[in-house]
Each structure stands twice: as structure tokens, then as C-alpha cells.
Design an enzyme around this catalytic site. Structure first.
Site, PDB file in Angstrom:
ATOM      1  N   TYR A   1       0.825  10.220  -8.730  1.00  0.00           N
ATOM      2  CA  TYR A   1       1.188  11.631  -8.354  1.00  0.00           C
ATOM      3  C   TYR A   1       2.610  11.952  -8.815  1.00  0.00           C
ATOM      4  O   TYR A   1       3.446  13.057  -8.698  1.00  0.00           O
ATOM      5  CB  TYR A   1       1.097  11.734  -7.025  1.00  0.00           C
ATOM      6  CG  TYR A   1      -0.244  11.613  -6.132  1.00  0.00           C
ATOM      7  CD1 TYR A   1      -0.985  12.783  -6.492  1.00  0.00           C
ATOM      8  CD2 TYR A   1      -0.544  10.407  -5.745  1.00  0.00           C
ATOM      9  CE1 TYR A   1      -2.239  12.777  -5.653  1.00  0.00           C
ATOM     10  CE2 TYR A   1      -1.878  10.466  -5.115  1.00  0.00           C
ATOM     11  CZ  TYR A   1      -2.712  11.514  -5.039  1.00  0.00           C
ATOM     12  OH  TYR A   1      -3.936  11.352  -4.694  1.00  0.00           O
TER      13      TYR A   1
ATOM     14  N   ASP B   1       0.855  -1.140   0.132  1.00  0.00           N
ATOM     15  CA  ASP B   1      -0.095  -0.006   0.137  1.00  0.00           C
ATOM     16  C   ASP B   1       0.919   1.311  -0.226  1.00  0.00           C
ATOM     17  O   ASP B   1       1.806   1.112   0.870  1.00  0.00           O
ATOM     18  CB  ASP B   1      -0.757  -0.056   1.147  1.00  0.00           C
ATOM     19  CG  ASP B   1      -2.094   1.154   0.937  1.00  0.00           C
ATOM     20  OD1 ASP B   1      -2.511   1.438  -0.054  1.00  0.00           O
ATOM     21  OD2 ASP B   1      -2.596   1.772   2.073  1.00  0.00           O
TER      22      ASP B   1
END
Length: 199
Positions: free
Chosen positions: A155, A70
Site C-alpha cells: 500500500y 506481521d
């Protein structure tokens, strides 16, 4: 060769992990390459919580050693957010582009010198005998106001790693793999993964 299940359907993440784990002596397979099983939603409070929950499920359901991670972006001016919510920051059905634009809107009034941020990755390896190894990689840097570069995902186009002038999306895949949060975390798992391929 031992099969290692990466608990992900994200093609770009799988490609990245296959590159980084190329020397581990394991065959990396993704969730689309094993029989389907119920996948629990990511509800953990930390990257580590989410990573180990996904890896536990994958190992238990398939009998294969499983790696899950994650990861996300932690922006200092946003008190560490979007953090574990990075993939769905603009809403569950929104795109990488929408997530990125929302972050840029939220830091629009923050001075450039305070646009520090880090990419964070927690990776968990769970073996069929229930052994669990959890590691964490961090990649410090800063945000830029406009996306640059076409490599990477998420991002990457607005994140400039510490010591760089290019965004993560302007680095080559090899450059990124060597220094990224995911690369750093997986390097910590490599010694454990190599033992899987030993007779």
C-alpha cells in the site's frame, strides 16, 4: 557471525529487513535459504499473534534464532481494516495492486479529511531457548486517492506519512527505513539482536 532467520519469502521485505538490521552483527537469512518445513497459515486475530506464531515455528524447525513480522494497513474509516488481512484483502491469489485498488474503492465516498490511516508492524524474536520478545511499530499518516511512486510495495503508493507530502513509495529506501512501522519495530529489537553476536 550468528545466523538470524527471517521467517519470510518476500524478497522486498527481506531486502528492507537486511538494510535495517545491517548494524546488528547478525547474518540475515530468509526461508528460501534453509531446509523447507511446514509453515502454518496466518490465522491470528492480531499482528502480534501472527508474528509470534511464525517465529516460533521457524525457531523450532531450524534451531536458529528467528524473527517474524506481521504488518498491514489500518484505515480509520474502515474500522482498522484491512489490518491483519492486508496481504489478502482482495482474495488470497490477488496482487498488491488489487488490494490497493479495493481499499481505494471502499473509501471513495469518504471525505479527504477522514482518510487517516496507519501502517502497523508487530515483530517477534524467538530464540532457540524459547525466549520470546514481541514489539510493535506504528506509522501514522493518511491515504491519497491515486497511487504515486515506484519505491516500496503493498500500500506504499497510497500512504502519505504524517508530516510528509510524498507517499511512502516516493521516499528513498533510507528515508523509509528510518521512520517506517517496520523500521520502528526492528529498532526495538536491535538491542536483543546485538546480544546474539556477543561471545
Amino acid at each position: 557471525m550468528t545466523r538470524l532467520l527471517v521467517a519470510s519469502r518476500n524478497a522486498k521485505k527481506l531486502a528492507e529487513m537486511r538494510r535495517i538490521l545491517a548494524g546488528a552483527g547478525v547474518e540475515v537469512v530468509g526461508l528460501d535459504e534453509v531446509p523447507p518445513f511446514p509453515e502454518a497459515p496466518e490465522t491470528g486475530a492480531t499482528f502480534e499473534d501472527n508474528a509470534v506464531a511464525k517465529a516460533r515455528d521457524a525457531a523450532a524447525e531450524t534451531g536458529l534464532p528467528a524473527v517474524a513480522d506481521d504488518s498491514g494497513l489500518a484505515v480509520d474509516a474502515l474500522n482498522g481494516m484491512p489490518g491483519v488481512f492486508s496481504a489478502r484483502w482482495a482474495g488470497r491469489t490477488r496482487s498488491d495492486e488489487a488490494n490497493l485498488r479495493l481499499v481505494l474503492e471502499q473509501v471513495a465516498d469518504v471525505p479527504d479529511e477522514r482518510l487517516t490511516a496507519s501502517f502497523v508492524c508487530a515483530s517477534a524474536l524467538v530464540l532457540p531457548d524459547s525466549t520470546e520478545i514481541i514489539v510493535r511499530g506504528e506509522w501514522p499518516g493518511r491515504l491519497v486517492r491515486e497511487p504515486r511512486g515506484g519505491n516500496g510495495f503493498g500500500y506504499d503508493p497510497i500512504f502519505v506519512p504524517e508530516g510528509e507530502t510524498r507517499t511512502s513509495a516516493e521516499l528513498t529506501s533510507a528515508e523509509k527505513d528510518a521512520i517506517s512501522h517496520r523500521g520502528r519495530a526492528l529498532q526495538l529489537l536491535l538491542p536483543h539482536l546485538r546480544t546474539l553476536s556477543r561471545p
